[in-house]
Design an enzyme around this catalytic site. Structure first.
Site, mmCIF file in Angstrom:
data_model
loop_
_atom_site.group_PDB
_atom_site.id
_atom_site.type_symbol
_atom_site.label_atom_id
_atom_site.label_comp_id
_atom_site.label_asym_id
_atom_site.label_seq_id
_atom_site.Cartn_x
_atom_site.Cartn_y
_atom_site.Cartn_z
ATOM 1 N N SER A 21 0.824 -1.211 0.000
ATOM 2 C CA SER A 21 0.000 0.000 0.000
ATOM 3 C C SER A 21 0.857 1.260 0.000
ATOM 4 C CB SER A 21 -0.931 0.006 1.218
ATOM 5 O OG SER A 21 -1.847 -1.070 1.161
ATOM 6 N N ARG A 25 1.879 4.369 -3.177
ATOM 7 C CA ARG A 25 1.745 5.802 -2.924
ATOM 8 C C ARG A 25 3.069 6.537 -3.139
ATOM 9 N NH1 ARG A 25 -2.153 3.014 -0.392
ATOM 10 N NH2 ARG A 25 -4.106 4.076 0.145
ATOM 11 N N GLY A 91 -6.036 -3.549 -8.333
ATOM 12 C CA GLY A 91 -7.070 -2.548 -8.159
ATOM 13 C C GLY A 91 -6.511 -1.205 -7.726
ATOM 14 N N SER A 162 -11.980 3.268 -0.401
ATOM 15 C CA SER A 162 -11.126 4.429 -0.147
ATOM 16 C C SER A 162 -10.193 4.715 -1.321
ATOM 17 C CB SER A 162 -10.299 4.204 1.125
ATOM 18 O OG SER A 162 -9.395 3.122 0.951
ATOM 19 N N SER A 189 -12.369 2.349 5.952
ATOM 20 C CA SER A 189 -10.936 2.219 5.629
ATOM 21 C C SER A 189 -10.251 3.585 5.655
ATOM 22 C CB SER A 189 -10.744 1.538 4.264
ATOM 23 O OG SER A 189 -11.289 0.238 4.262
ATOM 24 N N ASP A 304 -8.912 -6.690 4.412
ATOM 25 C CA ASP A 304 -7.844 -7.595 3.972
ATOM 26 C C ASP A 304 -7.461 -8.612 5.037
ATOM 27 O OD1 ASP A 304 -7.717 -6.460 1.485
ATOM 28 O OD2 ASP A 304 -5.991 -5.190 1.914
ATOM 29 N N ARG A 335 -14.330 -13.165 -1.992
ATOM 30 C CA ARG A 335 -13.492 -13.637 -0.892
ATOM 31 C C ARG A 335 -14.292 -14.204 0.278
ATOM 32 N NH1 ARG A 335 -8.652 -9.662 0.012
ATOM 33 N NH2 ARG A 335 -7.864 -10.516 -1.944
ATOM 34 N N ARG A 377 -4.539 -13.991 -0.930
ATOM 35 C CA ARG A 377 -4.844 -14.142 0.503
ATOM 36 C C ARG A 377 -5.495 -15.495 0.821
ATOM 37 N NH1 ARG A 377 -3.182 -9.406 2.325
ATOM 38 N NH2 ARG A 377 -3.507 -7.580 0.988
ATOM 39 N N LYS A 403 1.065 -12.004 -6.271
ATOM 40 C CA LYS A 403 0.404 -10.699 -6.356
ATOM 41 C C LYS A 403 0.902 -9.746 -5.279
ATOM 42 C CE LYS A 403 -4.114 -8.752 -7.298
ATOM 43 N NZ LYS A 403 -4.018 -7.470 -6.610
#
Length: 422
Positions: A21, A25, A91, A162, A189, A304, A335, A377, A403
């Site tokens: 994450s 960014r 995503g 988010s 989130s 997650d 999921r 996951r 991934k």
């Protein structure tokens, strides 16, 4: 890839991989900056590589170093008029870069894989089209974006994803004119948005946050801080921490910031509620098993974590209810369905609800053959659940771990695991 796990009993110490994450960014901001930046990032994954590939297609340059990347930003003066961005199944890559791409006024297509074209774009889609962007119908692949985004007021529901808000936060400061993002419902989130704010502010972006409104001055430029460090990933660390909670031996992790803005650090609080023993000292976090009992978990801000929390719940005494997790139906797999099916094949007692799972814990699971269903996951959850299975666990399509965590099975064996994969 087929992973065969036999007689597993994990133990030892392992370092956290880099936060996917945070890496997204940092790399986006560095690519938009005024000069080069070095981003320290000790690991990679398919999703991180997708963001790098897309930013490279836009004109940024990434030079791989031993412990990170030297990033030369996009030069808008020499950009091509049309570009293709390979998002793979990320995503975050697609949703973050869609508003950014629309600031360039070029013809840009996004190439998507897996279930990514099925994941929703509303209400971001409607807000962008009402502010100058012209885009393909939702779900089309390749997905094309033309026109130039304009400043103004963007209204979004806060309970969809988010990622829409983060994408706009990256883009709107660069537009001519001031903008606002107004949330029409409670933000879920939230800490993911806070992570975005932390990084864009590091790159010199100014904005104000007032309740559910983000006030963003226009005509801003990203300014390189020269260096940035991607911290350890709580989301993937959760699998090893939960292994310590359900296994026979403690697991110690290094490289995690307990003051991080990452929402998934909530795994520590949740494991304590389950009854696990947790110790933190000298920058190391150690989790040991305890008398585990079922709990109720609101997953709105930590979706997650649901797969690995479900694995813990499967061997905790009593009932665990996980709710506010309906967004998980639109991940790499449905999921909620794949968590339920996978754990039930292994001998658990899991049922789906509209927005979550109900899990009745058992002393021991059986084992068996499961399919990762293209979901990283799910593959990792099954590998950790194997700690409490009396028979071997076989995971088909286990390469799904690439991934987010390509070295997962190597690290599994590094912790004295017994997994063969080929």
């Amino acid at each position: 890839m087929r992973a065969e796990i036999k007689g597993t009993d994990l133990k030892g110490e392992i370092a956290a991989i880099a936060s996917k994450s945070m890496a997204h960014r940092y790399m986006i901001c560095a690519a938009l900056a005024d000069t080069q930046s070095f981003v320290e990032c000790h690991s990679t994954s398919e999703d991180i590589e997708a963001t790098i590939a897309c930013l490279t297609a836009l004109g940024a340059h990434f030079e791989k170093k031993n412990n990170g990347y030297m990033i030369t930003p996009i030069d808008r003066t020499v950009m091509q008029e049309s570009m293709s961005l390979p998002c793979k199944e990320s995503g975050s890559t697609f949703r973050f870069l869609l508003p950014v791409a629309a600031t360039f006024g070029k013809d840009i297509e996004f190439l998507q894989e897996g279930r990514l074209p099925l994941r929703p774009l509303s209400p971001l889609y409607e807000e962008m089209t009402s502010h100058g962007a012209s885009m393909s119908p939702q779900g089309e692949n390749p997905f094309k974006c033309e026109g130039k985004l304009t400043a103004g007021t963007y209204r979004l529901a806060g309970n969809v994803t988010s990622q829409f808000i983060s994408g706009l936060l990256f883009a709107l400061p660069m537009l001519e004119g001031d903008s606002r993002i107004e949330l029409t419902s409670k933000l879920e989130s939230k800490l993911y948005v806070d992570m975005t704010l932390q990084v864009i502010r590091l790159f010199g972006i100014r904005l104000d946050v007032e309740d559910n409104v983000y006030v963003i001055p226009g005509n801003q430029k990203y300014r390189s801080p020269k260096e940035g460090i991607v911290e350890g990933d709580w989301s993937n660390a959760a699998f090893w921490l939960c292994a310590g909670a359900i296994g026979k031996n403690p697991i110690t992790m290094t490289g995690l910031d307990e003051d991080s803005l990452q929402g998934d650090k909530a795994i520590i609080r949740i494991l304590k509620e389950f009854g696990a023993d947790i110790k933190s000292e000298n920058g190391k976090l150690t989790v040991s098993t305890g008398v585990l009992k079922g709990i109720d978990i609101d997953a709105a801000d930590i979706p997650d974590l649901v797969p690995i929390m479900a694995a813990v719940a499967a061997v905790a005494e009593g009932k665990t209810t996980i709710y506010n997790a309906e967004r998980l139906r639109l991940k790499e797999s449905d999921r909620l369905k794949t968590v339920s099916e996978t754990l039930n094949i292994l001998g658990a007692d899991v049922s789906e609800t509209d927005d979550g799972l109900v899990i009745n814990g058992k002393q021991e699971l059986v084992g068996g053959t499961v399919n990762a269903s293209g979901d990283h996951r799910i593959a990792m959850m099954a590998a950790i659940a194997a700690l409490r299975c009396k028979n071997e666990v076989i995971i088909e399509n286990a390469e799904a771990v690439n991934k987010s965590y390509p070295a997962f099975f190597e690290d599994y064996n590094r912790l004295s695991g017994k997994v063969e994969y080929k």
